[in-house]
Scaffold this active site. Structure first.
Site, PDB file in Angstrom:
ATOM      1  N   ARG A  66      -0.621  -8.842  13.431  1.00 56.78           N
ATOM      2  CA  ARG A  66      -1.171  -7.837  12.508  1.00 56.78           C
ATOM      3  C   ARG A  66      -1.974  -8.497  11.394  1.00 56.78           C
ATOM      4  NH1 ARG A  66       4.269  -5.055  11.147  1.00 56.78           N
ATOM      5  NH2 ARG A  66       3.102  -3.864   9.604  1.00 56.78           N
TER       6      ARG A  66
ATOM      7  N   LYS B 100       0.827  -1.211   0.000  1.00 57.74           N
ATOM      8  CA  LYS B 100       0.000   0.000   0.000  1.00 57.74           C
ATOM      9  C   LYS B 100       0.862   1.262   0.000  1.00 57.74           C
ATOM     10  CE  LYS B 100      -2.243  -1.054   3.819  1.00 57.74           C
ATOM     11  NZ  LYS B 100      -1.627  -2.352   4.137  1.00 57.74           N
TER      12      LYS B 100
ATOM     13  N   ARG C  71      11.651  -5.605   5.347  1.00 61.18           N
ATOM     14  CA  ARG C  71      11.366  -4.218   4.934  1.00 61.18           C
ATOM     15  C   ARG C  71      12.282  -3.224   5.651  1.00 61.18           C
ATOM     16  NH1 ARG C  71       5.293  -2.188   4.968  1.00 61.18           N
ATOM     17  NH2 ARG C  71       5.287  -2.851   7.153  1.00 61.18           N
TER      18      ARG C  71
ATOM     19  N   ARG D 139      -9.722   0.720   8.787  1.00 62.71           N
ATOM     20  CA  ARG D 139      -9.248  -0.632   9.095  1.00 62.71           C
ATOM     21  C   ARG D 139     -10.309  -1.444   9.802  1.00 62.71           C
ATOM     22  NH1 ARG D 139      -3.572   0.351   9.147  1.00 62.71           N
ATOM     23  NH2 ARG D 139      -2.210  -1.409   9.488  1.00 62.71           N
TER      24      ARG D 139
ATOM     25  N   ARG E  63      11.018  -0.892  11.053  1.00 64.91           N
ATOM     26  CA  ARG E  63       9.939  -0.560  11.976  1.00 64.91           C
ATOM     27  C   ARG E  63       9.931  -1.500  13.170  1.00 64.91           C
ATOM     28  NH1 ARG E  63       4.543   0.031   8.432  1.00 64.91           N
ATOM     29  NH2 ARG E  63       3.748  -0.962  10.314  1.00 64.91           N
TER      30      ARG E  63
HETATM   31  P1  AMP Z   1       0.596   0.482   9.276  1.00 62.85           P
HETATM   32  O1  AMP Z   1       1.723   1.451   9.137  1.00 62.85           O
HETATM   33  O2  AMP Z   1      -0.591   0.862   8.436  1.00 62.85           O
HETATM   34  O3  AMP Z   1       1.012  -0.937   9.077  1.00 62.85           O
HETATM   35  O4  AMP Z   1       0.098   0.597  10.790  1.00 62.85           O
HETATM   36  C1  AMP Z   1       0.948   0.260  11.863  1.00 62.85           C
HETATM   37  C2  AMP Z   1       0.140   0.114  13.143  1.00 62.85           C
HETATM   38  O5  AMP Z   1      -0.511   1.357  13.449  1.00 62.85           O
HETATM   39  C3  AMP Z   1      -0.993  -0.904  13.086  1.00 62.85           C
HETATM   40  O6  AMP Z   1      -0.559  -2.222  13.362  1.00 62.85           O
HETATM   41  C4  AMP Z   1      -1.938  -0.372  14.144  1.00 62.85           C
HETATM   42  O7  AMP Z   1      -1.483  -0.678  15.457  1.00 62.85           O
HETATM   43  C5  AMP Z   1      -1.807   1.131  13.961  1.00 62.85           C
HETATM   44  N1  AMP Z   1      -2.799   1.642  12.971  1.00 62.85           N
HETATM   45  C6  AMP Z   1      -2.500   2.234  11.764  1.00 62.85           C
HETATM   46  N2  AMP Z   1      -3.635   2.595  11.138  1.00 62.85           N
HETATM   47  C7  AMP Z   1      -4.666   2.223  11.953  1.00 62.85           C
HETATM   48  C8  AMP Z   1      -6.085   2.312  11.854  1.00 62.85           C
HETATM   49  N3  AMP Z   1      -6.692   2.856  10.777  1.00 62.85           N
HETATM   50  N4  AMP Z   1      -6.824   1.834  12.889  1.00 62.85           N
HETATM   51  C9  AMP Z   1      -6.241   1.309  13.973  1.00 62.85           C
HETATM   52  N5  AMP Z   1      -4.912   1.176  14.127  1.00 62.85           N
HETATM   53  C10 AMP Z   1      -4.123   1.634  13.125  1.00 62.85           C
END
Ligand code: AMP
Length: 218
Positions: A172, A14, A128, A89, A161
């Protein structure tokens, strides 16, 4: 004008596709993950709360991310379009987004669904690396940075990360299948889902397929 949602499991590409789309369309990327990581790095109260939840691979509360997105969508640069990356999400997030957009007189045009199998996702995520300066995304094996330990932008600040380890990734993926995958049906009934397979292809090849799916030509 293009109001887009990028949907798919963690590691599906994404963020990579959002950056390619940003380069070609100028539409801003709104990544709730990036916003939350920025809050963690800045040590704000929100960041302190989010840090522990993110480290376990669970989702932060809907209210928190909805507030962030609503504020962001009201900023000027979103007037001609936006790309939501990692949001919504959950179904409640999607429902709240509909209300926010209605109030702004806007609507989602496309939901780009990037499909990749779980086993490939684990390998992608654990390798990554992200440039701390320009944000470019690399992979130790699949997309090695050109300078070894440095990015194509010249910086030598490749970061991993905190949640990109195998244990957290499994959590996740579980959160994705349980809480996020229902959005495929939610947006499917609205006729908005454009599916693109992301497995076994280079980012540029996926990008070509994505542009076709979004009606952006070649
Ligand atoms: P990402 O960078 O999108 O993989 O997000 C990393 C982490 O941030 C996720 O595993 C969640 O803990 C939190 N997170 C990011 N976006 C959301 C969302 N829309 N709703 C809830 N938690 C989020």
């Amino acid at each position: 004008m293009m109001n887009l949602i990028l949907l798919g499991p963690p590691g599906a590409g994404k963020g990579t596709q959002a950056k390619l789309l940003l380069d070609s369309t100028g539409v801003p990327q709104i990544s709730t993950g990036d916003m939350l990581r920025a809050a963690v790095a800045a040590g704000t109260e929100l960041g302190r709360q989010a840090k522990e939840i993110m480290a376990t691979g669970k989702l932060v509360p809907d209210e928190v991310v909805i507030g962030l997105v609503e504020e962001r969508l009201n900023q000027k640069d979103c007037a001609s379009g936006f790309m939501l990356d990692g949001f919504p999400r959950t179904v409640p997030q999607a429902e709240r987004l509909e209300l926010v957009l209605e109030r702004l007189g806007r609507a989602i045009d496309h939901v780009l669904l990037l499909e990749v199998e779980d086993e490939e996702l684990v390998a992608r995520i654990t390798g990554r690396r992200t440039c701390g300066v320009c944000g470019a995304i690399w992979h130790t094996v699949f997309m090695p940075p050109p300078e070894g330990d440095g990015c194509s932008c010249g910086a030598k600040d490749l970061q991993q990360r905190a949640d990109d380890n195998e244990v957290t990734v499994r959590q996740r993926l579980g959160a994705y299948h349980e809480q996020t995958a229902p959005l495929i049906g939610f947006y499917g009934t609205r006729g908005l889902v454009r599916k693109v397979r992301g497995t076994g292809k280079k980012p540029e090849e996926v990008f070509e397929a994505a542009k076709q799916a979004l009606g952006l030509g070649r």
